[in-house]
Design an enzyme around this catalytic site. Structure first.
Site, PDB file in Angstrom:
ATOM      1  N   GLU A  31       0.972  -1.322   0.002  1.00 29.28           N
ATOM      2  CA  GLU A  31       0.096  -0.258  -0.081  1.00 29.28           C
ATOM      3  C   GLU A  31       0.790   1.136  -0.304  1.00 29.28           C
ATOM      4  O   GLU A  31       0.682   2.123   1.321  1.00 29.28           O
ATOM      5  CB  GLU A  31      -1.184  -0.310   0.977  1.00 29.28           C
ATOM      6  CG  GLU A  31      -1.505  -1.216   1.189  1.00 29.28           C
ATOM      7  CD  GLU A  31      -2.934  -1.167   2.378  1.00 29.28           C
ATOM      8  OE1 GLU A  31      -2.917  -0.203   3.264  1.00 29.28           O
ATOM      9  OE2 GLU A  31      -3.409  -2.399   2.465  1.00 29.28           O
ATOM     10  N   GLU A  86      -6.614  -8.288   0.915  1.00 26.77           N
ATOM     11  CA  GLU A  86      -7.076  -7.788   2.094  1.00 26.77           C
ATOM     12  C   GLU A  86      -8.411  -7.717   2.088  1.00 26.77           C
ATOM     13  O   GLU A  86      -8.630  -6.748   1.309  1.00 26.77           O
ATOM     14  CB  GLU A  86      -5.824  -7.109   2.546  1.00 26.77           C
ATOM     15  CG  GLU A  86      -4.466  -6.850   3.056  1.00 26.77           C
ATOM     16  CD  GLU A  86      -3.929  -6.111   4.125  1.00 26.77           C
ATOM     17  OE1 GLU A  86      -4.703  -5.275   4.983  1.00 26.77           O
ATOM     18  OE2 GLU A  86      -2.725  -5.341   4.002  1.00 26.77           O
TER      19      GLU A  86
HETATM   20  C1  BGC Z   1      -2.741  -2.264   5.966  1.00 27.83           C
HETATM   21  C2  BGC Z   1      -2.608  -3.107   7.172  1.00 27.83           C
HETATM   22  C3  BGC Z   1      -3.644  -3.227   8.271  1.00 27.83           C
HETATM   23  C4  BGC Z   1      -5.895  -2.585   8.134  1.00 27.83           C
HETATM   24  C5  BGC Z   1      -6.116  -3.210   8.486  1.00 27.83           C
HETATM   25  C6  BGC Z   1      -3.720  -1.901   5.544  1.00 27.83           C
HETATM   26  O1  BGC Z   1      -4.476  -1.129   4.541  1.00 27.83           O
HETATM   27  O2  BGC Z   1      -2.240  -3.559   5.584  1.00 27.83           O
HETATM   28  O3  BGC Z   1      -1.738  -3.411   7.664  1.00 27.83           O
HETATM   29  O4  BGC Z   1      -3.743  -3.271   9.691  1.00 27.83           O
HETATM   30  O5  BGC Z   1      -5.466  -2.541   6.706  1.00 27.83           O
HETATM   31  O6  BGC Z   1      -6.699  -1.218   9.152  1.00 27.83           O
END
Ligand code: BGC
Length: 480
Positions: free
Chosen positions: A168, A384
């Site tokens: 990111e 994610e």
């Molecule tokens: C990040 C993580 C973070 C997650 C939840 C993502 O943007 O890569 O490191 O824990 O969001 O906030």
């Protein structure tokens, strides 16, 4: 939807990052990263004053964590490697203990038949490089990062078929540098503060990524695929008014477009960024644009939530998608896309005020990215997605914590919408990974914000799967 099966080879599993789960912050020769400084030196910067010193102690407990993944039938794990464990000073001498550690982590994963998809940099900038030249603000970071990345890839490519160079880059430079420290340690401010450093940081991450990707394919002849993970969320224009449509477009330009060079015909920044930012945006040479163009093998996105974009006060053309320049008006409000959605945390100390439960947004977003923003994308992976309850860190009954129905519902609905994107909208989604393997250190929000599919008792370090983990697993069982 119930009868639909995921396409052959769909890649799924759980993810996390080294600083957020490993602990062992000073063990076995690890050098300090900027997060060791941020979490220790500035009272109040981390909401609950927690640190990543111990957290889930995955550094010491990885064998049991991997065995658990295998027992649950989770086919893939996406961890990150800590740069200052390999090179404690960011460059120079290699830390043999750190290398031996990751050798064994990779071996253990392979033997357990859990495939690793590895991120090389999830915000653990070696402090030594920051102190020496300001890290991501300085062009020297590109070569130092490339040397680190080449070391790791050369060692593990035999076992790793998916590489993420950077997590990111949109978070340049809050999470990438000690910029927040600038307020407290003026010495740092000169090199990291302000909007210019944000765009310098982004510039260098793109170059660093592209150099590694080129080397990976053309010189090293790697056997897998390589890309970087994007941070970005869906923005639905509030109305069809030109102002609202422009507000949504600005969001896309300033978040995804900023790092869209690999998919752009000219390998460059969008014209709107150049027009708005002028000299604040560094320029690529023709050679650099060539290098960046086509440097991602697939598109990786972390689409947690969605918002409505609307024009504010006749929003000026300079309105940016982030708050990095206080002089610019915000161009999107934090209201839920769904109408009946809710911010799942109160604004403020819980730090999750940005997260809304908006499952249909992810479906629209996947189409938006692959059909409108970057039509040359061959396939897209949701690297994610996940959910945190605002009050979870405060609960004292284990049973209540483990019975996390809202998170379970979030996973079910998001996955249904990913499936709909594939079947109803024809989007080539090839993977989806839940965040996170277990509760972890949530950066500025600290350890009370718990994104885990497993609960971690931070005293005993015991992990316990939450109801959402079983919902997540059942969903895949049904659709594989
Ligand atoms: C990040 C993580 C973070 C997650 C939840 C993502 O943007 O890569 O490191 O824990 O969001 O906030």
């Amino acid at each position: 939807l119930a009868d639909l099966k995921l396409p052959e080879g769909f890649s799924w599993g759980v993810a996390s990052s080294s600083y957020q789960i490993e602990g062992a912050a000073k063990d076995e020769g690890k050098g300090p990263s900027i997060w060791d400084l941020l979490s220790h030196r500035i009272p109040g910067l981390i909401a609950d004053n927690s640190t990543g010193d111990v957290v889930g102690s995955h550094y010491w407990l990885y064998k049991q964590d991997i065995a658990r993944l295998a027992n649950l039938g989770i086919p893939r794990f996406s961890p990150s490697i800590s740069w200052p464990r390999i090179f404690p000073f960011g460059k120079g001498p290699v830390n043999a203990a750190g290398v031996a550690h990751y050798d064994d982590v990779i071996k253990t994963l392979v033997e357990a038949h859990v495939k690793p998809s590895v991120t090389l940099f999830h915000w653990e900038t070696p402090l030594a490089l920051f102190n020496e030249y300001g890290a991501w603000n300085h062009p020297q970071i590109v070569d130092d990062y490339v040397a680190y990345a080449q070391f790791v890839i050369s060692r593990y490519d035999e076992y790793v078929d998916e590489w993420f160079t950077i997590n990111e880059p949109q978070h340049c430079n809050w999470q990438f540098s000690t910029y927040p420290a600038g307020e407290y340690y003026p010495a740092y401010d000169g090199i990291t503060g302000g909007i210019q450093s944000r765009y310098l940081c982004g510039h260098h991450t793109l170059l660093a990524h592209a150099k590694v990707a080129k080397w990976y394919h053309d010189e090293f002849h790697g056997r897998g695929r390589i890309t970087f993970k994007n941070s970005g969320n869906y923005f639905e224009p509030n109305t069809t008014s030109e102002g609202d449509l422009d507000a949504a477009q600005r969001q896309y330009d300033f978040v995804l477009g900023w790092f869209g060079g690999p998919w752009a015909e000219d390998g460059d920044y969008p014209q709107s960024l150049k027009d708005t930012l002028g000299d604040l945006l560094p320029a690529f040479t023709d050679e650099e644009k060539e290098l960046i163009k086509g440097s991602c093998d697939f598109y990786a996105i972390d689409p947690y939530t969605s918002y409505t974009a609307y024009e504010i006060d006749g929003g000026s053309a300079a309105c940016a998608a982030n708050q990095s320049n206080p002089a610019w008006p915000e161009c999107a409000g934090s209201v839920s896309l769904e109408g009946n959605g809710f911010p799942i945390g109160p604004a403020g100390d819980q730090g999750v005020s940005w997260l809304y439960d908006t499952p249909t947004g992810v479906r629209r977003f996947l189409s938006k990215i692959t059909k409108e923003l970057f039509p040359s994308v061959p396939d897209i992976v949701v690297t994610e997605f996940g959910f945190a309850e605002p009050f979870e860190g405060e609960l004292d009954s284990l049973q209540t914590i483990l019975w996390d129905l809202r998170r379970a519902d979030y996973y079910q609905s998001y996955l249904d919408n990913i499936l709909a994107a594939i079947y109803n909208d024809g989007v080539n989604v090839t993977g989806a990974w839940g965040w996170a393997i277990f509760d972890n250190f949530e950066w500025f929000a600290g350890s009370k914000v718990r994104f885990g599919l497993q609960y971690v008792n931070y005293t005993s370090l015991e992990r316990t799967p939450k109801a959402s983990m079983f919902q997540f697993l059942n969903w895949f069982k049904e659709h594989e």
